[in-house]
Design a protein around this motif. Structure first.
Motif, short mmCIF file in Angstrom:
data_model
loop_
_atom_site.label_atom_id
_atom_site.label_comp_id
_atom_site.label_asym_id
_atom_site.label_seq_id
_atom_site.Cartn_x
_atom_site.Cartn_y
_atom_site.Cartn_z
N THR A 140 8.72 89.48 48.02
CA THR A 140 8.81 89.25 49.62
C THR A 140 7.82 90.12 50.15
OG1 THR A 140 10.86 88.24 49.68
CG2 THR A 140 9.95 88.91 51.78
N TYR A 141 7.30 91.32 49.78
CA TYR A 141 6.46 92.21 50.12
C TYR A 141 4.94 91.66 49.77
CZ TYR A 141 3.17 96.31 50.08
OH TYR A 141 1.96 97.08 50.17
N ASP A 142 4.73 91.27 48.53
CA ASP A 142 3.67 90.44 48.14
C ASP A 142 3.19 89.32 49.14
OD1 ASP A 142 3.30 92.27 45.99
OD2 ASP A 142 4.57 90.86 44.51
N LEU A 143 4.29 88.46 49.50
CA LEU A 143 3.97 87.24 50.23
C LEU A 143 3.62 87.40 51.60
CD1 LEU A 143 6.88 85.27 48.54
CD2 LEU A 143 4.79 84.60 48.56
N ALA A 144 4.37 88.68 52.04
CA ALA A 144 4.30 89.17 53.65
C ALA A 144 2.81 89.42 53.53
CB ALA A 144 5.38 90.12 54.06
N SER A 145 2.25 90.32 52.54
CA SER A 145 1.06 90.75 52.82
C SER A 145 0.18 89.74 52.82
CB SER A 145 0.76 91.85 51.41
OG SER A 145 1.81 92.97 51.66
N GLY A 146 0.14 88.86 52.15
CA GLY A 146 -0.48 87.68 51.85
C GLY A 146 -0.61 86.81 53.09
N LEU A 147 0.50 86.34 53.60
CA LEU A 147 0.46 85.54 54.67
C LEU A 147 0.36 86.14 56.19
CD1 LEU A 147 3.77 83.66 53.35
CD2 LEU A 147 1.62 82.66 53.33
N GLY A 148 0.38 87.39 56.13
CA GLY A 148 0.07 88.14 57.36
C GLY A 148 1.30 88.24 58.15
N ILE A 149 2.43 88.68 57.59
CA ILE A 149 3.79 88.87 58.21
C ILE A 149 4.03 90.25 58.37
CG2 ILE A 149 6.27 88.36 58.15
CD1 ILE A 149 5.89 86.08 56.19
N ASP A 150 4.28 90.88 59.49
CA ASP A 150 4.42 92.06 59.46
C ASP A 150 5.78 92.40 59.82
OD1 ASP A 150 1.62 92.74 59.97
OD2 ASP A 150 1.80 92.22 62.25
N GLY A 151 6.17 93.96 59.44
CA GLY A 151 7.41 94.38 59.60
C GLY A 151 8.52 94.15 58.40
#
Length: 205
Positions: A140-151
């Motif tokens: 989920t960290y990898d995905l959030a980094s790629g998708l621009g999701i903060d927090g």
């Protein structure tokens, strides 16, 4: 400090709630520092959770359950299961919830003395639950980094229990979430070089 089946479900619920914020984003972009795109990375996570569940269900300690693992394209993950692309991100996240539910159910019903094969050591239900949690948190960290999701920062106690179960040599002192990222080659800790390679230790303590 025990990792429980409920932790698998909790990690997945937190992940899905976070990833839904990017349901209209472009999931063909790379997932952070990984070579896979976001859709492939999510499918890899789904496949991990599924694979841990069926492996523990088998209680085979000598070999993997022989599902057929294939690649869709060169360099993409080798998976036994995939989400139907026509269902979009909502379908992808439903598959993630379902795979986590499967792992939750198997780890909850197997006795503590059950054992099954994993490449990082024969493990028990708690170990497979912990593996599912760490896969969910870091991907989920990898995905959030790629998708621009903060927090995206999972609960410290969940990270601490996972570290205790799978990473006995983890540094003591830094907060659990940065330590888990460091242990999986994804983050920095003051005064420590980032690991060039990493693994967990699934054997029962």
């Amino acid at each position: 400090m025990t990792v429980t089946p409920a932790d698998v479900r909790s990690a997945a619920c937190l992940a899905v709630a976070t990833l839904r914020r990017a349901r209209d984003a472009d999931w063909s972009v790379r997932a952070g520092a990984l070579e896979w795109d976001c859709w492939e990375t999510a499918e890899h996570l789904i496949d991990d959770l599924f694979s841990y569940a069926v492996q523990l269900a088998s209680e085979r300690t000598d070999t993997d359950v022989p599902f057929r693992y294939t690649q869709e394209t060169p360099g993409s993950p080798c998976n036994a299961v995939r989400a139907e692309r026509a269902t979009g991100v909502d379908g992808l996240l439903l598959a993630l919830e379902s795979a986590a539910g499967l792992l939750h159910a198997v780890t909850a019903t197997k006795p503590a003395e059950a054992r099954a094969h994993h490449v990082f050591g024969v493990s028990d239900p708690e170990g497979f639950a912990a593996m599912g949690v760490v896969e969910t948190l870091v991907h989920t960290y990898d995905l959030a980094s790629g998708l621009g999701i903060d927090g995206w920062e999972p609960p410290a106690d969940l990270c601490a229990r996972t570290l205790h179960r799978l990473f006995p040599d983890a540094p003591v002192g830094p907060p659990p979430w940065p330590t888990l990222l460091w242990c999986t080659g994804r983050g920095e800790l003051p005064g420590l070089p980032r690991p060039a390679t990493w693994r967990w230790y699934g054997e029962p303590r």
